[in-house]
Scaffold this motif. Structure first.
Motif, PDB file in Angstrom:
ATOM      1  N   SER A   1      -8.975   5.070  -3.776  1.00  0.00           N
ATOM      2  CA  SER A   1      -9.340   4.534  -2.453  1.00  0.00           C
ATOM      3  C   SER A   1     -10.677   3.781  -2.485  1.00  0.00           C
ATOM      4  O   SER A   1     -10.832   2.780  -1.787  1.00  0.00           O
ATOM      5  CB  SER A   1      -9.368   5.654  -1.412  1.00  0.00           C
ATOM      6  OG  SER A   1     -10.283   6.653  -1.779  1.00  0.00           O
TER       7      SER A   1
ATOM      8  N   LEU B   1       0.861  -1.192   0.000  1.00  0.00           N
ATOM      9  CA  LEU B   1       0.000   0.000   0.000  1.00  0.00           C
ATOM     10  C   LEU B   1       0.895   1.238   0.000  1.00  0.00           C
ATOM     11  O   LEU B   1       1.617   1.490   0.972  1.00  0.00           O
ATOM     12  CB  LEU B   1      -0.915  -0.011   1.237  1.00  0.00           C
ATOM     13  CG  LEU B   1      -1.934   1.116   1.308  1.00  0.00           C
ATOM     14  CD1 LEU B   1      -2.987   0.984   0.192  1.00  0.00           C
ATOM     15  CD2 LEU B   1      -2.626   1.147   2.667  1.00  0.00           C
TER      16      LEU B   1
ATOM     17  N   ALA C   1      -8.494   3.634   2.972  1.00  0.00           N
ATOM     18  CA  ALA C   1      -8.028   2.374   2.374  1.00  0.00           C
ATOM     19  C   ALA C   1      -7.457   1.442   3.446  1.00  0.00           C
ATOM     20  O   ALA C   1      -7.751   0.250   3.473  1.00  0.00           O
ATOM     21  CB  ALA C   1      -6.965   2.675   1.320  1.00  0.00           C
TER      22      ALA C   1
ATOM     23  N   ILE D   1     -10.059   0.373  -3.632  1.00  0.00           N
ATOM     24  CA  ILE D   1      -9.393  -0.431  -2.585  1.00  0.00           C
ATOM     25  C   ILE D   1     -10.428  -0.890  -1.548  1.00  0.00           C
ATOM     26  O   ILE D   1     -10.401  -2.035  -1.094  1.00  0.00           O
ATOM     27  CB  ILE D   1      -8.227   0.370  -1.933  1.00  0.00           C
ATOM     28  CG1 ILE D   1      -7.185   0.721  -3.009  1.00  0.00           C
ATOM     29  CG2 ILE D   1      -7.594  -0.424  -0.782  1.00  0.00           C
ATOM     30  CD1 ILE D   1      -6.062   1.643  -2.565  1.00  0.00           C
TER      31      ILE D   1
ATOM     32  N   LEU E   1      -2.701   0.624  -4.321  1.00  0.00           N
ATOM     33  CA  LEU E   1      -2.474  -0.730  -3.810  1.00  0.00           C
ATOM     34  C   LEU E   1      -1.931  -1.624  -4.919  1.00  0.00           C
ATOM     35  O   LEU E   1      -2.525  -1.730  -5.988  1.00  0.00           O
ATOM     36  CB  LEU E   1      -3.787  -1.325  -3.271  1.00  0.00           C
ATOM     37  CG  LEU E   1      -3.657  -2.701  -2.601  1.00  0.00           C
ATOM     38  CD1 LEU E   1      -2.961  -2.590  -1.241  1.00  0.00           C
ATOM     39  CD2 LEU E   1      -5.025  -3.364  -2.424  1.00  0.00           C
TER      40      LEU E   1
END
Ligand SMILES: N[C@@H](CCC(=O)N[C@@H](CS)C(=O)NCC(=O)O)C(=O)O
Length: 248
Positions: free
Chosen positions: A63, A4, A16, A66, A52
């Protein structure tokens, strides 16, 4: 193992992180200064953080993606996005992003104006030793880029404060007589709204270093107290103290 890429203090990154923690997805976090993050995101096809990198090489650059990816690892009744509420939750996740854009500008404005000495500590959280040195020498440039890029000035602040207040009126209305934003349980809507409001609330158990709210100047304390007093602020505090805590 998942990787991450973050600016650790960022509330989009907290969203996230919280979702991955809630889903038990194992990851290593690699944190960077704003601006310098692009040296790590652009080569992976992204721009902003969080980003990610999945074990199969897939890259998620947003985000919300994710959060959805994390949710795919969960089963009922723990799902963050239960199918029956999918539409409503998506709507609130979009609204939460708007909250995040405006809370960020309001907070940066106050940070630069009243707590400038704590900016480096906040932005360097989790950053590697070499990048900390580079970040220190580039700090004036990084601050300039944030101010220019996000239009962190008196006018920008006033516009964002007004927009933030309107968005929070909607959250407050939605929370009337309710503990959670959508349905009867904790969902990605609560997680997103609480994360993206967090920098103005200074909740305990935020997954990154924030300046000590108790040590902050009166102007910042007044701002935080004003937002903590709203139903949306109370909701943010409750979500962090009751639910984020156990996932850290
Ligand atoms: N829509 C994106 C927005 C994320 C975002 O704005 N991230 C900021 C940190 S709060 C960032 O990485 N800024 C550095 C840059 O623009 O390179 C998401 O939800 O992932």
């Amino acid at each position: 193992m998942h990787r991450l890429i973050t600016i650790r203090a960022s509330h989009f990154c907290e969203k996230a992180r919280w979702a991955l923690d809630a889903a038990g997805v194992k990851y290593v976090e690699e944190s960077h200064f704003p601006l310098l993050n692009r040296a790590f995101t652009v080569p992976k096809g992204g721009v902003t953080t969080p980003l990610l990198v999945c074990p199969d090489g897939k890259v998620l650059k947003d985000s919300n993606d994710i959060v959805r990816y994390a949710d795919a690892h969960l089963t009922a009744p723990s799902k963050l996005i239960p199918q029956e509420w999918e539409g409503d939750i998506a709507k609130w996740m979009d609204k939460a992003n708007q909250i995040g854009i405006h809370s960020r500008r309001v907070v940066y404005f106050h940070l630069f104006k009243y707590m400038d000495s704590s900016v480096y500590e906040t932005l360097s959280d989790g950053v590697g030793t070499l990048e900390k040195v580079v970040g220190w020498s580039l700090l004036p440039l990084i601050k300039f880029a944030i101010k220019k890029g996000l239009r962190v000035d008196e006018r920008g602040h006033n516009i964002s404060k007004e927009k933030l207040d309107k968005l929070l009126d909607e959250v407050d209305g939605q929370l009337e007589g309710k503990q959670y934003i959508v349905g009867n349980g904790f969902s990605a809507a609560d997680l997103a709204v609480a994360s993206l409001l967090a920098p103005i609330i200074f909740p305990p158990f935020y997954g990154a270093h924030l300046p000590d709210f108790r040590e902050s100047p009166p102007q910042v304390k007044a701002l935080v107290e004003q937002y903590r007093a709203r139903p949306s602020g109370k909701h943010c505090m409750a979500m962090f103290s009751q639910l984020r805590k156990s996932k850290l």
